[in-house]
Design a protein around this motif. Sequence first.
Motif, PDB file in Angstrom:
ATOM      1  N   LYS A 272       0.847  -1.185   0.000  1.00 54.98           N
ATOM      2  CA  LYS A 272       0.000   0.000   0.000  1.00 54.98           C
ATOM      3  C   LYS A 272       0.886   1.240   0.000  1.00 54.98           C
ATOM      4  N   GLY A 273       0.320   2.364  -0.433  1.00 53.35           N
ATOM      5  CA  GLY A 273       1.077   3.596  -0.372  1.00 53.35           C
ATOM      6  C   GLY A 273       0.595   4.644  -1.340  1.00 53.35           C
ATOM      7  N   VAL A 274       1.332   5.753  -1.393  1.00 52.74           N
ATOM      8  CA  VAL A 274       1.081   6.833  -2.344  1.00 52.74           C
ATOM      9  C   VAL A 274       2.369   7.067  -3.119  1.00 52.74           C
ATOM     10  N   VAL A 275       2.237   7.388  -4.410  1.00 54.83           N
ATOM     11  CA  VAL A 275       3.420   7.523  -5.239  1.00 54.83           C
ATOM     12  C   VAL A 275       3.313   8.738  -6.154  1.00 54.83           C
ATOM     13  N   SER A 276       4.491   9.192  -6.575  1.00 51.55           N
ATOM     14  CA  SER A 276       4.595  10.345  -7.457  1.00 51.55           C
ATOM     15  C   SER A 276       5.382   9.951  -8.697  1.00 51.55           C
ATOM     16  N   PHE A 277       4.946  10.460  -9.867  1.00 49.75           N
ATOM     17  CA  PHE A 277       5.639  10.216 -11.125  1.00 49.75           C
ATOM     18  C   PHE A 277       6.000  11.546 -11.780  1.00 49.75           C
ATOM     19  N   ASP A 278       7.108  11.571 -12.482  1.00 46.35           N
ATOM     20  CA  ASP A 278       7.494  12.747 -13.259  1.00 46.35           C
ATOM     21  C   ASP A 278       7.152  12.485 -14.720  1.00 46.35           C
ATOM     22  N   VAL A 279       5.845  12.376 -14.974  1.00 49.45           N
ATOM     23  CA  VAL A 279       5.350  12.079 -16.320  1.00 49.45           C
ATOM     24  C   VAL A 279       4.356  13.171 -16.704  1.00 49.45           C
ATOM     25  N   PRO A 280       4.576  13.854 -17.803  1.00 50.02           N
ATOM     26  CA  PRO A 280       3.639  14.919 -18.209  1.00 50.02           C
ATOM     27  C   PRO A 280       2.194  14.413 -18.227  1.00 50.02           C
ATOM     28  N   HIS A 282       0.583  13.338 -15.718  1.00 55.10           N
ATOM     29  CA  HIS A 282       0.344  12.329 -14.678  1.00 55.10           C
ATOM     30  C   HIS A 282       1.147  12.646 -13.413  1.00 55.10           C
ATOM     31  N   ARG A 283       1.137  13.919 -13.037  1.00 56.15           N
ATOM     32  CA  ARG A 283       1.895  14.324 -11.847  1.00 56.15           C
ATOM     33  C   ARG A 283       1.007  14.427 -10.622  1.00 56.15           C
ATOM     34  N   GLN A 284      -0.168  13.779 -10.674  1.00 53.93           N
ATOM     35  CA  GLN A 284      -1.053  13.759  -9.521  1.00 53.93           C
ATOM     36  C   GLN A 284      -0.530  12.773  -8.466  1.00 53.93           C
ATOM     37  N   ARG A 285      -1.275  12.684  -7.394  1.00 49.20           N
ATOM     38  CA  ARG A 285      -0.972  11.747  -6.300  1.00 49.20           C
ATOM     39  C   ARG A 285      -1.680  10.418  -6.606  1.00 49.20           C
ATOM     40  N   GLY A 292      -1.689  -9.997  -3.663  1.00 51.25           N
ATOM     41  CA  GLY A 292      -1.558 -11.167  -4.523  1.00 51.25           C
ATOM     42  C   GLY A 292      -1.541 -10.854  -6.007  1.00 51.25           C
ATOM     43  N   GLY A 293      -0.995  -9.701  -6.389  1.00 56.43           N
ATOM     44  CA  GLY A 293      -0.939  -9.337  -7.794  1.00 56.43           C
ATOM     45  C   GLY A 293      -2.155  -8.601  -8.305  1.00 56.43           C
ATOM     46  N   PHE A 294      -3.215  -8.479  -7.490  1.00 56.90           N
ATOM     47  CA  PHE A 294      -4.387  -7.696  -7.859  1.00 56.90           C
ATOM     48  C   PHE A 294      -4.142  -6.255  -7.413  1.00 56.90           C
ATOM     49  N   VAL A 295      -4.174  -5.333  -8.360  1.00 56.52           N
ATOM     50  CA  VAL A 295      -3.753  -3.958  -8.111  1.00 56.52           C
ATOM     51  C   VAL A 295      -4.928  -3.008  -8.304  1.00 56.52           C
ATOM     52  N   ARG A 296      -5.040  -2.042  -7.377  1.00 52.61           N
ATOM     53  CA  ARG A 296      -6.029  -0.966  -7.513  1.00 52.61           C
ATOM     54  C   ARG A 296      -5.287   0.349  -7.350  1.00 52.61           C
ATOM     55  N   VAL A 297      -5.560   1.280  -8.249  1.00 52.73           N
ATOM     56  CA  VAL A 297      -4.907   2.584  -8.218  1.00 52.73           C
ATOM     57  C   VAL A 297      -5.967   3.666  -8.300  1.00 52.73           C
ATOM     58  N   GLN A 298      -5.821   4.682  -7.456  1.00 57.49           N
ATOM     59  CA  GLN A 298      -6.703   5.841  -7.514  1.00 57.49           C
ATOM     60  C   GLN A 298      -5.849   7.086  -7.656  1.00 57.49           C
ATOM     61  N   ARG A 299      -6.371   8.054  -8.378  1.00 54.91           N
ATOM     62  CA  ARG A 299      -5.633   9.286  -8.652  1.00 54.91           C
ATOM     63  C   ARG A 299      -6.349  10.452  -7.973  1.00 54.91           C
ATOM     64  N   GLU A 300      -5.587  11.286  -7.290  1.00 55.23           N
ATOM     65  CA  GLU A 300      -6.148  12.434  -6.596  1.00 55.23           C
ATOM     66  C   GLU A 300      -5.128  13.564  -6.607  1.00 55.23           C
ATOM     67  N   THR A 301      -5.533  14.746  -6.146  1.00 51.10           N
ATOM     68  CA  THR A 301      -4.613  15.885  -6.105  1.00 51.10           C
ATOM     69  C   THR A 301      -3.723  15.788  -4.865  1.00 51.10           C
ATOM     70  N   SER A 309       6.830   9.919  -2.277  1.00 49.68           N
ATOM     71  CA  SER A 309       6.301   8.560  -2.449  1.00 49.68           C
ATOM     72  C   SER A 309       6.587   7.745  -1.196  1.00 49.68           C
ATOM     73  N   THR A 310       5.560   7.041  -0.716  1.00 53.31           N
ATOM     74  CA  THR A 310       5.698   6.193   0.465  1.00 53.31           C
ATOM     75  C   THR A 310       5.008   4.865   0.197  1.00 53.31           C
ATOM     76  N   LEU A 311       5.736   3.771   0.354  1.00 53.80           N
ATOM     77  CA  LEU A 311       5.182   2.440   0.140  1.00 53.80           C
ATOM     78  C   LEU A 311       5.504   1.559   1.347  1.00 53.80           C
ATOM     79  N   VAL A 312       4.571   0.650   1.653  1.00 56.93           N
ATOM     80  CA  VAL A 312       4.772  -0.322   2.718  1.00 56.93           C
ATOM     81  C   VAL A 312       4.404  -1.700   2.181  1.00 56.93           C
ATOM     82  N   ALA A 313       5.311  -2.660   2.348  1.00 53.00           N
ATOM     83  CA  ALA A 313       5.054  -4.055   1.983  1.00 53.00           C
ATOM     84  C   ALA A 313       4.895  -4.850   3.273  1.00 53.00           C
ATOM     85  N   ILE A 314       3.810  -5.633   3.371  1.00 50.82           N
ATOM     86  CA  ILE A 314       3.483  -6.369   4.586  1.00 50.82           C
ATOM     87  C   ILE A 314       3.408  -7.860   4.270  1.00 50.82           C
TER      88      ILE A 314
END
Length: 352
Positions: A272-280, A282-285, A292-301, A309-314
């Motif tokens: 889980k976490g929040v990440v930042s990209f330097d992509v024109p 797509h610079r949102q949060r 288990g390989g199932f991924v969900r991503v949400q984009r916000e300001t 960027s902060t990620l935690v693996a459990i």
Amino acid sequence: MTRSTVPVIVVAGFLGSGKTTLLNHLLRSSGGARIGVLVNDFGSINVDAMLIAGQADSTVSLSNGCMCCAVDADGVQDALARLLRPRAAIDAIVIEASGIAEPRTLVRMVTELDDPRLRYGGLVYLVDAASGSSLRTRHPEIDRHVEIADLVVVNKSDLVGDDELTRIRADIRAVNDTAPLVVTTDGGIDPTALFDVLPRDVEDDRVRSRQLTLDELLDECAHEPRAHDDAGRHGHLHDAFTSVEFTSEAPLQPRRLAEFLERPPAGCYRIKGVVSFDVPGHRQRFVVHAVGGFVRVQRETWGGRPRVSTLVAIGTDMDADLVDRRLQALVDDGQPDPNGILSVTRHLVTAH
């Protein structure tokens, strides 16, 4: 702070493996979390629902047959939506499957839900340590269930010796060598490994109208026998979950992040976490969840928050050094990858 999505966790296992015991443990040790429960028991009398009656509000029982074959995906989504009414303020939803349910079908139902408020929280599969070997001989389909599990729980470990536990672990690893494996007594699994708990205002009306409360239920159940450790303390035998945390002020590389989320390291249950990209464009949060390989991503300001960027693996039995190296390798090295962001945005969910 608000929760972006609610995890839907499927708890499965053969008859008598301890699914209801594990569910009751989660309810009694939720640390303030609000757990919605959908119970499915095969037969006209929903015994499991009676066992948890009074402990979970908004319980939806489907007792007219096995959920995976008697209720279509739309029916499941409607039932889950009832648990998501705002006043319930649910933190997580647990589906306790019938002992003869087909986990693969249940997982497919959950992962195909189109409600952006929900996300797949993993398949937790219970194995009965006391009868697992004989059951696997009589019911070879159990191995196919273990194979797709995101977390394997070897329950009733107090009923077998160390040598037998070692053999059971080896048998499970021969079928599934990447999922975290937890050994428990009485389903004593750490709830925080499965879902997060948001801080709550004790004056919140939604909190005052919760369950019974669970603290009262704990008082009622105080007479129940518990396992003791060598020092005589009350507790449950379970493997410890560990976490590896990563923070970067530099943006991440989208394609490598997607690969990490889709193919997590062995022993990792969720990321889980929040990440930042330097992509024109797509610079949102980006808020990411993976199980288990199932991924969900949400984009916000970012809303004035620092672009960090902060990620935690459990998980359990993770190679922490390996996980840390893979996380460090996510930092963008400046190499052009024009289409790399598509590997992340294809997992985006949008509000209706």
